[in-house]
Structure formats: C-alpha cells, structure tokens
Design a protein around this motif. Structure first.
Motif: not given
Lengths: 227, 227
Positions: B3-6, B17-20, B49-56
C-alpha cells in the motif's frame, strides 16, 4: 392492511414520508387500502397515539414513522423482495433515511411549501400557513420569494447522488431498493407541488427520476403533478 | 501486497483516502507492506498511471482510488469478512463514499489544512501552501483564521450520522463495515492534523469515534495525534 395518508386537492398525496412508504409497499408487492386524511381530520389518527402520516395498520399491528414502517415490512414479509438485502444495508439505510430527512427534505422545504399551500384544501390553508409561519417566521408569500435560493440549495444537496447516479443505474446499485425510495419520496413531494422544472434533462438525477416514475406500473408518474 | 501512502512528519499518515483503505484492509484481515511517499517523491507512483495515494499493489494488480480499492478487496477476497454484505449495500456504499468525499471532506478541509501544513516536512511546505493557495485563493494563515466557521460547518455535516449513531452502534448497524471506515477516514485526517477538540464527549459521533479508534488492535488510536 391500511395506509393512512394525507390527501390534498385532487386526492393528491404530497408527503415525502407517505411516498417513501408507498414505494416500499410496492417493492414488497403489497397494495393496502389507502385511507385519505385531511389536515382538519387528523383526529382519525388518534388510535395510533400520534398525529402524523403515514400510519400503517396490518391486522392488529399499528406502525407509525416511515423508517419504522420500512423495517416492519422487511421483518413481517421476509419472503417478498428485500428492501435492504443485508443487515449492513439496513444499518446504512438508517443513515440514508436521516440524511434524506435532515438534508434533502430541508433543501426541498422552501421550494415545495408554497405549492403545498396551493394544493391544500381551501378550508385548511389558514392552518397550513399559520403552522409554517410558526416554524419559519415567514409567510407563504415570503417563502415563495425565496424560490431561486431554494432551487440552488436543493441542487447542491443532490450532488453526492448526482455523482453516484453518473456511475450506476440506481442508488442501491443495479436495481432500486430502500435508499432509492427514500430519495424518491422527497422528489415526489416536488412533483406533486412544484410547478417549475427542477433538474436539467441530462442531470443523472433526472435520468434516474424518470426511471423511478415508471416503476410499479407508473406509481409515481400517474399522480397529479409535473413529470 | 503493498500500500503506497503519503507519509508526513513522524511517519504520520493523514490522507482520509489512505485511512479509509487501511480500515478496509484490516476488516479483510490483510496487512500489506506500507510504502511511504512524500510530496516530493510522488514520481514513485508513476507506475500506477497517476500521482495520488492510496495505490494498492496486489501481485500483478495495481488499483488506485479508495472506492475502487474497496471494491477490489471485496471481489478478490470474498471469503474474508464482507465490507458490504449485499449488492444493495455496495450500491449504497458508492453514494456514501461520494457523500463523504463531497460533503464530509469539504467540511474538514478548512479545519485540517493548517494542521496538515504543520506536519508536512519542511522541504514540502512551500509546495503544499502553494497548491492550497491555487485551490482556494487563500494562504495557510488565512485558512487558519477560519477555524471557528470550519468547526461549525463540520458539526453540521455530521448531523445525519449523529442521529443515526444515537440509534445504533455503528453506521453499518450492529458492527462496523465500509460506511464506518469511509467516515472514519475523514476523522483520522482530523485526528492526525487538528490540535483542538472536535466533538463533545457525549456526542454520539464521538462515542462511535472512540470505538472506531480501538478497532483492529488500536489501528487508529496508535497513530500520532489527539485521541
């Protein structure tokens, strides 16, 4: 089975709470006798221990409050199509119901009150106007003058549903269920009382509303008011 | 699974969004490797393909957007506890998700932005302040001065949930599920960035929030910020 509902001129049912229940009953395949009540004969509801519609009477059981009626129908008629489909959806249904009552219906209140006055029987109009003045401190004409602001507030309140309905056919997903009827109850208040055009034709909420009007052999579409 | 997170100062995860997603993963009994990203190394997310977290990342599958991740988890791990419990609840879940993003997070934005600036690493603060200025036309100090108005707007946005949680333990009913995690994600943004007291102790939302902080061995409670 009997459903007590407020009935105004031309037998028009305007209450969003009654409409919510009428759609829930239709979803369950139930078609109770409808008992029309006017503002001046609310004492017909005294047997229910309160004075608000809807009241559902099913044999010996009396249920008031649209949320409690939905829950009653779900429990008493478990073999009919489910309004929720799971305990989780029923839990979320309460949150949805409270959002409808607190946000959506508030956003409709200013918009629908003048039209509700107009379709209220002449003898009940003074009572109606006085009760709204006590709630809001405003006359019907003063509320009527706030129309533009009311429409703006209503369109904003619908935004989360607009985004949802841009992605799926119904609020409940592929098919309509409780949450759709909950919102549609509010929009039936608008249909039966408001004379203007509420939403753009290509608004996803309007596309959904047109589908909702057709459900159950046109239950919504067939009632007096702008479709 | 990754899980990529800020991650801001003290390894603090602030994104609602990451906490969700972290709560959804815990509900499913999944514990992916967490990959911290800073504002200045967002190019680590280019593969998505984008620049926002989260990414799973789950094996060969890359999923972005918290709602899509929740739906992915539900489909990929059907034997783990369900986030929805029915198709109807999943449908309503999207409406709930959009309400959280559009209404709840907007109500938190003014309140949480100054504190988010404060816990952003020094080298990223100019970027953060500039991007918020571009969104809002306001400096961080100007947003900070709007605190009272922000709290008021947040408390109002929570009203339907307050009424719901006065009647049942969780938004999803007897036990927590997706809709609870969706709201809690927002309140974790507040916990990790806001220094004041948000809600009265006897507010049903606060009683629920305290229970949510304890879930999954204190997943929320253990992170830096006011409990």
């Amino acid at each position: 089975m009997k459903l007590y509902e407020l009935s105004l001129s031309e037998g028009r049912t305007v209450s969003p709470f009654v409409w919510r229940v009428r759609f829930c009953l239709a979803h369950k395949g139930l078609d109770p006798e409808r008992v029309p009540i006017s503002y001046h004969d609310k004492d017909q509801l005294a047997f229910s221990g309160q004075d608000r519609v809807p009241v559902l009477v099913d044999g010996d059981t009396v249920v008031t409050d649209s949320w409690k009626i939905a829950c009653y129908l779900e429990e008493a008629y478990p073999d009919a199509p489910s309004l929720f489909g799971s305990d989780i959806a029923r839990g979320m249904g309460l949150a949805f119901n409270r959002w409808c009552d607190h946000v959506l219906l508030n956003s409709l209140f200013l918009m629908c009150t003048p039209g509700t006055y107009d379709v209220t029987q002449k003898e009940d109009q003074p009572y109606f106007a006085q009760s709204r003045f006590e709630w809001t401190g405003k006359t019907i004409d003063e509320i009527r003058a706030m129309e533009a602001q009311a429409i703006d507030s209503h369109k904003k309140a619908l935004e989360p549903l607009r985004q949802t309905l841009a992605e799926q056919p119904f609020i409940s997903g592929a098919d309509p269920a409780f949450s759709d009827y909950c919102v549609m109850g509010g929009l039936m208040w608008a249909k039966t009382t408001y004379r203007g055009s509420l939403l753009d034709d290509n608004d996803p909420v309007e596309v959904w509303r047109q589908k909702m009007l057709d459900l159950f052999d046109g239950l919504g579409r067939g009632t007096p008011g702008l479709n």
